[in-house]
Design a protein around this motif. Structure first.
Motif, PDB file in Angstrom:
ATOM      1  N   PRO A  43       0.831  -1.211   0.000  1.00 33.17           N
ATOM      2  CA  PRO A  43       0.000   0.000   0.000  1.00 33.17           C
ATOM      3  C   PRO A  43       0.861   1.255   0.000  1.00 33.17           C
ATOM      4  CG  PRO A  43      -0.782  -1.586   1.624  1.00 33.17           C
ATOM      5  CD  PRO A  43       0.556  -2.079   1.159  1.00 33.17           C
ATOM      6  N   PRO A  44       0.341   2.368  -0.520  1.00 32.83           N
ATOM      7  CA  PRO A  44       1.139   3.587  -0.617  1.00 32.83           C
ATOM      8  C   PRO A  44       1.488   4.205   0.728  1.00 32.83           C
ATOM      9  CG  PRO A  44      -1.141   3.982  -1.274  1.00 32.83           C
ATOM     10  CD  PRO A  44      -0.993   2.509  -1.129  1.00 32.83           C
ATOM     11  N   CYS A  45       0.732   3.875   1.786  1.00 33.34           N
ATOM     12  CA  CYS A  45       1.022   4.410   3.113  1.00 33.34           C
ATOM     13  C   CYS A  45       0.300   3.564   4.142  1.00 33.34           C
ATOM     14  CB  CYS A  45       0.586   5.877   3.231  1.00 33.34           C
ATOM     15  SG  CYS A  45      -1.219   6.107   3.208  1.00 33.34           S
ATOM     16  N   GLU A  46       0.666   3.750   5.403  1.00 31.95           N
ATOM     17  CA  GLU A  46      -0.062   3.135   6.509  1.00 31.95           C
ATOM     18  C   GLU A  46      -1.260   4.029   6.818  1.00 31.95           C
ATOM     19  OE1 GLU A  46      -1.192   0.819   9.859  1.00 31.95           O
ATOM     20  OE2 GLU A  46       0.039   0.399   8.095  1.00 31.95           O
ATOM     21  N   PRO A  47      -2.474   3.555   6.588  1.00 31.71           N
ATOM     22  CA  PRO A  47      -3.648   4.423   6.754  1.00 31.71           C
ATOM     23  C   PRO A  47      -4.053   4.578   8.225  1.00 31.71           C
ATOM     24  CG  PRO A  47      -4.338   2.260   5.981  1.00 31.71           C
ATOM     25  CD  PRO A  47      -2.833   2.229   6.041  1.00 31.71           C
ATOM     26  N   THR A  48      -3.471   5.561   8.881  1.00 28.64           N
ATOM     27  CA  THR A  48      -3.926   5.911  10.216  1.00 28.64           C
ATOM     28  C   THR A  48      -5.387   6.361  10.135  1.00 28.64           C
ATOM     29  OG1 THR A  48      -3.263   8.218   9.966  1.00 28.64           O
ATOM     30  CG2 THR A  48      -1.599   6.695  10.828  1.00 28.64           C
ATOM     31  N   ASP A  49      -6.041   6.474  11.290  1.00 27.71           N
ATOM     32  CA  ASP A  49      -7.424   6.954  11.281  1.00 27.71           C
ATOM     33  C   ASP A  49      -7.521   8.304  10.583  1.00 27.71           C
ATOM     34  OD1 ASP A  49      -8.063   4.693  12.693  1.00 27.71           O
ATOM     35  OD2 ASP A  49      -8.503   5.716  14.579  1.00 27.71           O
ATOM     36  N   GLU A  50      -6.551   9.179  10.844  1.00 30.30           N
ATOM     37  CA  GLU A  50      -6.580  10.516  10.248  1.00 30.30           C
ATOM     38  C   GLU A  50      -6.406  10.447   8.732  1.00 30.30           C
ATOM     39  OE1 GLU A  50      -4.341  14.874  10.630  1.00 30.30           O
ATOM     40  OE2 GLU A  50      -3.656  13.166  11.826  1.00 30.30           O
TER      41      GLU A  50
END
Length: 218
Positions: free
Chosen positions: A36-43
């Motif tokens: 994935p392009p990033c770690e999807p934090t809640d924000e």
């Protein structure tokens, strides 16, 4: 009057529920060899709230093969429905009183959301929404067409006048496309400046009854 509410970011505070589900999908993707392009934090995940599933994956991970987008979308949906069933979903504190206010005034209440059918049905059961809500319009039930097009079905089924309430530009576009009043929910998930053009703004969910009363008196 018919009050047309968006769901996520307007009545339902979705960030933690969605972030958890998107991270579960990303772990599955990584296990299948797709980074994935990033770690999807809640924000970070909240940026995609209010989009329908195809648009969300096209924006979050555009290079992902289409079959993997569909697989990942199904994972997100499943994990969110499981979360709702386990009690992890959370309405904004004043949301129930807002809906009760609308019904006490004799208004029709409908939900117009870019969500999937099973997701809305899970919320419908979890919060006993039929106490207040007269109709549910989920984009999946309309082949993921934009809200501006789905509104014609609401107009055919519900009495005028209409007011649109939501936290994203897609909600404001419904009002603009059909020359309707719009209440912008600034406490939701809209980006900076996204709803600046809205003439009526709710800084908190608790502001909605007074704004709706003001429109009803016109």
């Amino acid at each position: 009057m018919t009050a047309v509410f968006d769901w996520d970011g307007t009545l339902h505070n979705t960030a933690a529920l969605y972030g958890h589900a998107l991270r579960a999908a990303c772990r599955e993707l990584a296990a299948r060899g797709y980074t994935p392009p990033c770690e999807p934090t809640d924000e970070k995940a909240s940026v995609y709230l209010g989009m329908n599933a195809p648009d969300m994956w096209n924006k979050f991970f555009p290079s992902l093969p289409e079959d993997e987008k569909k697989r990942s979308s199904a994972i997100v949906g499943r994990v969110m429905v499981e979360g709702i069933a386990s009690g992890a979903a959370s309405l904004y504190p004043e949301a129930e009183s807002v809906l009760a206010h609308c019904k006490a005034r004799g208004w029709s209440v409908v939900i117009l959301s870019n969500c999937e059918h099973a997701y809305m049905e899970a919320h419908r059961r979890a919060f006993n929404l039929d106490r207040w809500v007269d109709g549910y319009y989920c984009c999946e039930d309309f082949d993921f067409r934009p809200k501006t097009e789905i509104f014609s079905s609401i107009r055919a089924a519900c009495p005028p006048p209409y007011v649109i309430i939501g936290d994203r530009q897609s909600d404001m576009q419904v009002a603009e496309a059909h020359s309707l009043p719009f209440i912008a929910c600034l406490y939701g998930f809209g980006g900076e400046g996204e709803l600046d053009a809205a003439p009526l703004k709710a800084a908190a969910c608790s502001d909605l009854p007074a704004l709706l009363d003001k429109l009803a008196e016109k």
